[in-house]
Structure formats: structure tokens, C-alpha cells
Design a protein around this motif. Structure first.
Motif, PDB file in Angstrom:
ATOM      1  N   ALA A 159      40.635  19.089  33.805  1.00 46.35           N
ATOM      2  CA  ALA A 159      40.381  17.826  34.500  1.00 46.35           C
ATOM      3  C   ALA A 159      41.149  17.729  35.813  1.00 46.35           C
ATOM      4  O   ALA A 159      40.888  16.833  36.619  1.00 46.35           O
ATOM      5  N   ALA A 160      42.099  18.619  36.014  1.00 47.78           N
ATOM      6  CA  ALA A 160      42.892  18.632  37.248  1.00 47.78           C
ATOM      7  C   ALA A 160      43.110  20.082  37.658  1.00 47.78           C
ATOM      8  O   ALA A 160      43.516  20.906  36.843  1.00 47.78           O
ATOM      9  N   LEU A 161      42.820  20.364  38.917  1.00 49.88           N
ATOM     10  CA  LEU A 161      43.025  21.704  39.456  1.00 49.88           C
ATOM     11  C   LEU A 161      43.960  21.629  40.648  1.00 49.88           C
ATOM     12  O   LEU A 161      43.735  20.839  41.568  1.00 49.88           O
ATOM     13  N   ILE A 162      44.996  22.452  40.595  1.00 45.86           N
ATOM     14  CA  ILE A 162      45.941  22.552  41.700  1.00 45.86           C
ATOM     15  C   ILE A 162      45.911  23.997  42.197  1.00 45.86           C
ATOM     16  O   ILE A 162      46.050  24.926  41.406  1.00 45.86           O
ATOM     17  N   LEU A 163      45.717  24.162  43.483  1.00 42.92           N
ATOM     18  CA  LEU A 163      45.858  25.473  44.112  1.00 42.92           C
ATOM     19  C   LEU A 163      47.234  25.495  44.760  1.00 42.92           C
ATOM     20  O   LEU A 163      47.517  24.685  45.647  1.00 42.92           O
ATOM     21  N   ASP A 164      48.084  26.376  44.310  1.00 43.55           N
ATOM     22  CA  ASP A 164      49.441  26.481  44.849  1.00 43.55           C
ATOM     23  C   ASP A 164      49.457  27.632  45.852  1.00 43.55           C
ATOM     24  O   ASP A 164      49.331  28.796  45.482  1.00 43.55           O
ATOM     25  N   PHE A 165      49.602  27.280  47.123  1.00 43.90           N
ATOM     26  CA  PHE A 165      49.557  28.256  48.213  1.00 43.90           C
ATOM     27  C   PHE A 165      50.950  28.604  48.738  1.00 43.90           C
ATOM     28  O   PHE A 165      51.100  29.021  49.874  1.00 43.90           O
ATOM     29  N   LYS A 166      51.966  28.438  47.901  1.00 39.65           N
ATOM     30  CA  LYS A 166      53.345  28.700  48.339  1.00 39.65           C
ATOM     31  C   LYS A 166      53.509  30.100  48.921  1.00 39.65           C
ATOM     32  O   LYS A 166      54.235  30.297  49.891  1.00 39.65           O
ATOM     33  N   LYS A 167      52.815  31.097  48.344  1.00 42.52           N
ATOM     34  CA  LYS A 167      52.947  32.469  48.800  1.00 42.52           C
ATOM     35  C   LYS A 167      51.693  32.977  49.498  1.00 42.52           C
ATOM     36  O   LYS A 167      51.520  34.180  49.657  1.00 42.52           O
ATOM     37  N   LEU A 168      50.829  32.045  49.916  1.00 39.75           N
ATOM     38  CA  LEU A 168      49.640  32.451  50.662  1.00 39.75           C
ATOM     39  C   LEU A 168      50.010  32.620  52.131  1.00 39.75           C
ATOM     40  O   LEU A 168      50.577  31.717  52.746  1.00 39.75           O
ATOM     41  N   GLU A 169      49.686  33.775  52.691  1.00 41.84           N
ATOM     42  CA  GLU A 169      50.058  34.082  54.070  1.00 41.84           C
ATOM     43  C   GLU A 169      48.935  33.818  55.064  1.00 41.84           C
ATOM     44  O   GLU A 169      49.192  33.558  56.240  1.00 41.84           O
ATOM     45  N   TYR A 170      47.682  33.909  54.596  1.00 42.60           N
ATOM     46  CA  TYR A 170      46.546  33.850  55.515  1.00 42.60           C
ATOM     47  C   TYR A 170      45.321  33.342  54.753  1.00 42.60           C
ATOM     48  O   TYR A 170      45.137  33.675  53.584  1.00 42.60           O
ATOM     49  N   ILE A 171      44.490  32.563  55.445  1.00 38.83           N
ATOM     50  CA  ILE A 171      43.220  32.125  54.870  1.00 38.83           C
ATOM     51  C   ILE A 171      42.130  32.270  55.925  1.00 38.83           C
ATOM     52  O   ILE A 171      42.324  31.894  57.086  1.00 38.83           O
ATOM     53  N   SER A 172      41.003  32.852  55.539  1.00 37.83           N
ATOM     54  CA  SER A 172      39.865  33.022  56.452  1.00 37.83           C
ATOM     55  C   SER A 172      38.786  32.000  56.101  1.00 37.83           C
ATOM     56  O   SER A 172      38.934  31.214  55.160  1.00 37.83           O
ATOM     57  N   SER A 173      37.682  32.039  56.836  1.00 39.15           N
ATOM     58  CA  SER A 173      36.585  31.108  56.576  1.00 39.15           C
ATOM     59  C   SER A 173      36.008  31.305  55.173  1.00 39.15           C
ATOM     60  O   SER A 173      35.629  30.331  54.514  1.00 39.15           O
ATOM     61  N   SER A 174      35.964  32.527  54.696  1.00 39.70           N
ATOM     62  CA  SER A 174      35.462  32.752  53.339  1.00 39.70           C
ATOM     63  C   SER A 174      36.435  32.187  52.306  1.00 39.70           C
ATOM     64  O   SER A 174      36.019  31.685  51.257  1.00 39.70           O
ATOM     65  N   GLY A 175      37.719  32.223  52.600  1.00 38.20           N
ATOM     66  CA  GLY A 175      38.709  31.589  51.730  1.00 38.20           C
ATOM     67  C   GLY A 175      38.553  30.086  51.722  1.00 38.20           C
ATOM     68  O   GLY A 175      38.630  29.444  50.665  1.00 38.20           O
ATOM     69  N   LEU A 176      38.315  29.516  52.906  1.00 39.63           N
ATOM     70  CA  LEU A 176      38.074  28.073  52.993  1.00 39.63           C
ATOM     71  C   LEU A 176      36.848  27.676  52.181  1.00 39.63           C
ATOM     72  O   LEU A 176      36.844  26.641  51.505  1.00 39.63           O
ATOM     73  N   ARG A 177      35.818  28.498  52.227  1.00 39.95           N
ATOM     74  CA  ARG A 177      34.591  28.235  51.472  1.00 39.95           C
ATOM     75  C   ARG A 177      34.887  28.158  49.973  1.00 39.95           C
ATOM     76  O   ARG A 177      34.365  27.291  49.271  1.00 39.95           O
ATOM     77  N   GLU A 178      35.732  29.049  49.476  1.00 40.04           N
ATOM     78  CA  GLU A 178      36.087  29.026  48.054  1.00 40.04           C
ATOM     79  C   GLU A 178      36.935  27.807  47.700  1.00 40.04           C
ATOM     80  O   GLU A 178      36.804  27.259  46.610  1.00 40.04           O
ATOM     81  N   VAL A 179      37.788  27.377  48.609  1.00 37.17           N
ATOM     82  CA  VAL A 179      38.577  26.162  48.384  1.00 37.17           C
ATOM     83  C   VAL A 179      37.638  24.970  48.261  1.00 37.17           C
ATOM     84  O   VAL A 179      37.774  24.135  47.354  1.00 37.17           O
ATOM     85  N   VAL A 180      36.656  24.876  49.151  1.00 33.04           N
ATOM     86  CA  VAL A 180      35.697  23.765  49.105  1.00 33.04           C
ATOM     87  C   VAL A 180      34.858  23.834  47.827  1.00 33.04           C
ATOM     88  O   VAL A 180      34.594  22.806  47.189  1.00 33.04           O
ATOM     89  N   ALA A 181      34.459  25.027  47.418  1.00 36.67           N
ATOM     90  CA  ALA A 181      33.688  25.184  46.177  1.00 36.67           C
ATOM     91  C   ALA A 181      34.505  24.702  44.973  1.00 36.67           C
ATOM     92  O   ALA A 181      33.958  24.038  44.073  1.00 36.67           O
ATOM     93  N   ALA A 182      35.795  25.007  44.955  1.00 33.46           N
ATOM     94  CA  ALA A 182      36.663  24.547  43.868  1.00 33.46           C
ATOM     95  C   ALA A 182      36.775  23.031  43.880  1.00 33.46           C
ATOM     96  O   ALA A 182      36.708  22.375  42.832  1.00 33.46           O
TER      97      ALA A 182
END
Length: 106
Positions: free
Chosen positions: A40-63
Motif C-alpha cells: 500500500a506504500a512504496l518508497i524509492l530510496d535514492f540515497k546511493k543513486l548517482e544518475y538517472i536518465s529519461s528511461s529511469g524517470l519513466r520507470e519512476v512515473v510507472a511506479a
């Protein structure tokens, strides 16, 4: 990229590490699809994420859309400066619950 899932009750946190780009973004999609049905709750923790591309953004929006369709909650936390700049440039910071590395979760 590495994704580690932690669940607690009906909340799931996906810790994403490395680069979320064209090659690795399908892995995030698979991880979101693999979430338990009762999530019922989804958290994406990007503490160690260094880079995000447009395809990564697309997956974030899908989530985000998946959780919205389930009337669940969605947050992206611990976002570093470079990744936060991408969210701001795209306007996603206005639409999604995105918190920089220094913000406190309430």
C-alpha cells in the motif's frame, strides 16, 4: 545498478544504487512488478543513486502510477543534488513526493 527491497507490513522500500539508465531501468520495473500484492506504500530510496536518465524517470512515473491506481502512497527519498536537479528540470518535483537527502520524513 543494484536494487534491494525491504518490506515492513504493507510498506515496501526499494533501495536503488548506482545508475538508473537505459540498460538498468527495466530492472526497476521488474522490482516494482514483483512487489507483494498487498503493498500500500512504496518508497524509492535514492540515497546511493548517482544518475538517472529519461528511461529511469519513466520507470519512476510507472511506479507512481501503479501505486496511485491502488490508492496507495508513493515517495522518493534521499535524493542527491544531481538527481534532484533532473527532477526539478522535468517538473517531477511538483507532481511527485520527492525529498532531497537532507529532508526529514514526516
Amino acid at each position: 545498478m543494484t536494487i534491494t527491497m525491504k518490506t515492513e507490513g504493507t510498506a515496501a522500500t526499494l533501495h536503488v544504487e548506482g545508475w538508473l539508465d537505459t540498460q538498468s531501468s527495466p530492472d526497476l520495473g521488474k522490482a516494482v512488478k514483483a512487489l507483494p500484492e498487498e503493498t500500500a506504500a512504496l518508497i524509492l530510496d535514492f540515497k546511493k543513486l548517482e544518475y538517472i536518465s529519461s528511461s529511469g524517470l519513466r520507470e519512476v512515473v510507472a511506479a507512481y502510477k501503479k501505486m496511485k491506481d491502488k490508492n496507495g502512497t508513493f515517495s522518493v527519498i534521499h535524493v542527491g543534488n544531481e538527481v534532484m536537479d533532473v527532477f526539478r528540470l522535468t517538473g517531477f518535483d511538483k507532481k511527485l513526493d520527492i525529498r532531497s537527502a537532507g529532508e526529514v520524513i514526516r
